[in-house]
Design a protein around this motif. Structure first.
Motif, short mmCIF file in Angstrom:
data_model
loop_
_atom_site.label_atom_id
_atom_site.label_comp_id
_atom_site.label_asym_id
_atom_site.label_seq_id
_atom_site.Cartn_x
_atom_site.Cartn_y
_atom_site.Cartn_z
N GLY A 1 42.73 40.10 33.98
CA GLY A 1 41.43 39.90 34.61
C GLY A 1 41.55 39.39 36.03
N TRP A 2 42.46 38.41 36.25
CA TRP A 2 42.63 37.91 37.60
C TRP A 2 43.26 38.94 38.51
N LYS A 3 44.10 39.82 37.95
CA LYS A 3 44.66 40.91 38.76
C LYS A 3 43.54 41.84 39.23
N ARG A 4 42.59 42.10 38.33
CA ARG A 4 41.45 42.94 38.72
C ARG A 4 40.64 42.27 39.83
N ALA B 1 27.58 44.72 42.86
CA ALA B 1 27.49 45.35 41.55
C ALA B 1 28.80 46.02 41.17
N LEU B 2 29.44 46.68 42.13
CA LEU B 2 30.73 47.32 41.85
C LEU B 2 31.78 46.27 41.49
N GLY B 3 31.75 45.14 42.18
CA GLY B 3 32.68 44.06 41.85
C GLY B 3 32.44 43.54 40.44
N TYR B 4 31.17 43.41 40.03
CA TYR B 4 30.88 42.94 38.68
C TYR B 4 31.36 43.94 37.64
N LEU B 5 31.11 45.23 37.87
CA LEU B 5 31.53 46.25 36.91
C LEU B 5 33.04 46.24 36.70
N ARG B 6 33.77 45.89 37.75
CA ARG B 6 35.23 45.94 37.67
C ARG B 6 35.83 44.65 37.12
N ALA B 7 35.25 43.49 37.50
CA ALA B 7 35.91 42.23 37.17
C ALA B 7 34.93 41.10 36.88
N TYR C 1 31.82 38.31 36.82
CA TYR C 1 31.22 37.44 37.83
C TYR C 1 32.19 37.15 38.97
N ALA C 2 33.46 36.90 38.64
CA ALA C 2 34.44 36.64 39.69
C ALA C 2 34.61 37.86 40.59
N GLY C 3 34.49 39.06 40.02
CA GLY C 3 34.58 40.28 40.82
C GLY C 3 33.42 40.41 41.78
N THR C 4 32.22 39.96 41.36
CA THR C 4 31.06 39.98 42.25
C THR C 4 31.33 39.14 43.48
#
Length: 397
Positions: free
Chosen positions: A6-9, A72-78, A80-83
């Motif tokens: 997950g952190w790698k993503r 939104a793309l960041g959330y879909l990939r990873a 809340y942290a991706g957002t």
């Protein structure tokens, strides 16, 4: 908690958006073209239809549409942290430059040659044209949707106002219900949105509460930091269309109060045109250059966070509802019409302001055509096309 994968993503999301934040010139419409090429065509994080659904959703929401699509793309990939990673990567490069400019580190707003800047505008023409071409082939496969696309493009071109775009999207949704029965449309691909609608309400409540409470507390306490946050939070909450549309509101919030003089405001506005990334980072300049405290880095970062916070709350609040509704038959029909209208709005934006501000002479047309062919047929990465156009624009200029 995030596992190692997950952190790698999250790290991957940050790095790819950081590269986009360093190379995405041309404003919000061009940003959507860069995002499509990166995440739909190259990385295949989602398909064309899901991407168009995201763009349509963000067109409905106030705030900077391209930044919201990135969140939104960041959330879909990873998650809340991706957002947060997507927003930081895409926003920080231009925000840091704008704060440094406000502090006087960069004293010459014309440090980048005008020919190079013009070449970057030409690159934006090619990027947007590629996005419109690719989205039209997928999202407008029949005469009815081509007609909706054409009508939307004409309306957006003849009346280039943010409220017209929202009205066109709404009308296209109604037309989709009437003309495109959902049962005849293929089911959309599922997306990894684990949030429930109850969680969406959780994110929407603070958005509304802050919009009401911040002006009251700022007036009651007269705290300068709270007053700054209130001004920029309202600017990010109440403007549709993003980008240039927010500038009059920011001018009304800063110049009459004596925070920034008119000449400095215009200097910052000129500088933000020369940097990649979202135009909303103009807020960082205004917060840093204020003639009252807080200013400098503190004021710049406060203003930056305040103007983007509504977008973060709204996109997280809307995603769980959008994820469920897009699978319903009636919603699929409405979204099919809306997606056709989004292509039309992008087509109108390709003409004005992207084409009209960049293609001024035969050399510009030739450079744009070469860039378009390089993107579409030779599959040259967008960052390389942007660099090529900037270099050739400097030589031609």
């Amino acid at each position: 908690m995030q596992g190692e994968n997950g952190w790698k993503r999250v790290g991957d999301v940050f790095l790819v958006f950081l590269r986009l934040g360093l190379t995405s010139f041309g404003g919000p419409i061009a940003h959507l073209g860069f995002f499509r090429d990166e995440f739909v065509v190259r990385r295949r994080w989602l398909d064309e239809r899901a991407y168009a659904d995201l763009v349509a959703l963000c067109q409905f929401l106030p705030g900077p549409a391209s930044s919201q699509v990135g969140m939104a793309l960041g959330y879909l990939r990873a998650g809340y942290a991706g957002t947060l990673a997507a927003w930081l990567g895409f926003t920080l490069p231009s925000a840091v430059v704008m704060i440094l400019f406000a502090l006087g580190v960069t004293r010459d707003a014309g440090a980048i040659p005008s020919g190079v800047l013009h070449g970057l505008k030409v690159a934006a023409v090619a990027v947007v044209a590629q996005a419109v071409w690719g989205m039209a082939r997928t999202l407008c496969p029949d005469a009815r949707r081509v007609t909706l696309m054409t009508a939307a493009a004409c309306c957006a071109a003849l009346a280039p106002f943010a409220w017209v775009q929202v009205a066109v999207i709404g009308a296209a949704g109604v037309a989709g219900l009437a003309l495109l029965p959902g049962r005849d449309l293929p089911a959309p691909a599922p997306l990894p949105i684990a949030m429930r609608r109850r969680t969406g309400f959780f994110w929407l409540l603070p958005f509304a509460a802050l919009l009401v409470a911040l002006p009251l507390f700022a007036r009651f306490t007269a705290d300068p930091s709270l007053t700054l946050v209130d001004a920029f939070y309202r600017a990010g909450s109440l403007v549709f269309g993003g980008g240039h549309v927010v500038l009059p509101l920011l001018q009304a919030e800063t110049v009459p109060r004596g925070w920034v003089d008119a000449q400095t405001f215009l200097a910052g506005y000129g500088a933000v045109q020369a940097v990649p990334g979202p135009l909303f980072t103009f807020a960082a300049f205004l917060g840093a250059v204020r003639q009252v405290s807080p200013a400098g880095w503190t004021g710049g970062l406060l203003a930056l966070g305040a103007i983007f916070l509504p977008s973060w709350l709204l996109i997280l609040g809307a995603l769980p509802f959008w994820a469920q509704w897009r699978h319903l038959g009636w919603a699929q029909a409405a979204l099919a019409g809306i997606n056709a209208a989004v292509v039309g709005i992008l087509l109108a934006a390709l003409y004005q302001p992207v084409w009209t501000s960049a293609i001024l002479r035969p050399q510009d047309f030739c450079l744009g055509l070469v860039a378009f062919v390089a993107l579409l047929f030779w599959r040259v990465p967008p960052w390389a096309v942007v660099g090529m156009c900037g270099l050739l624009g400097g030589l031609l200029g």
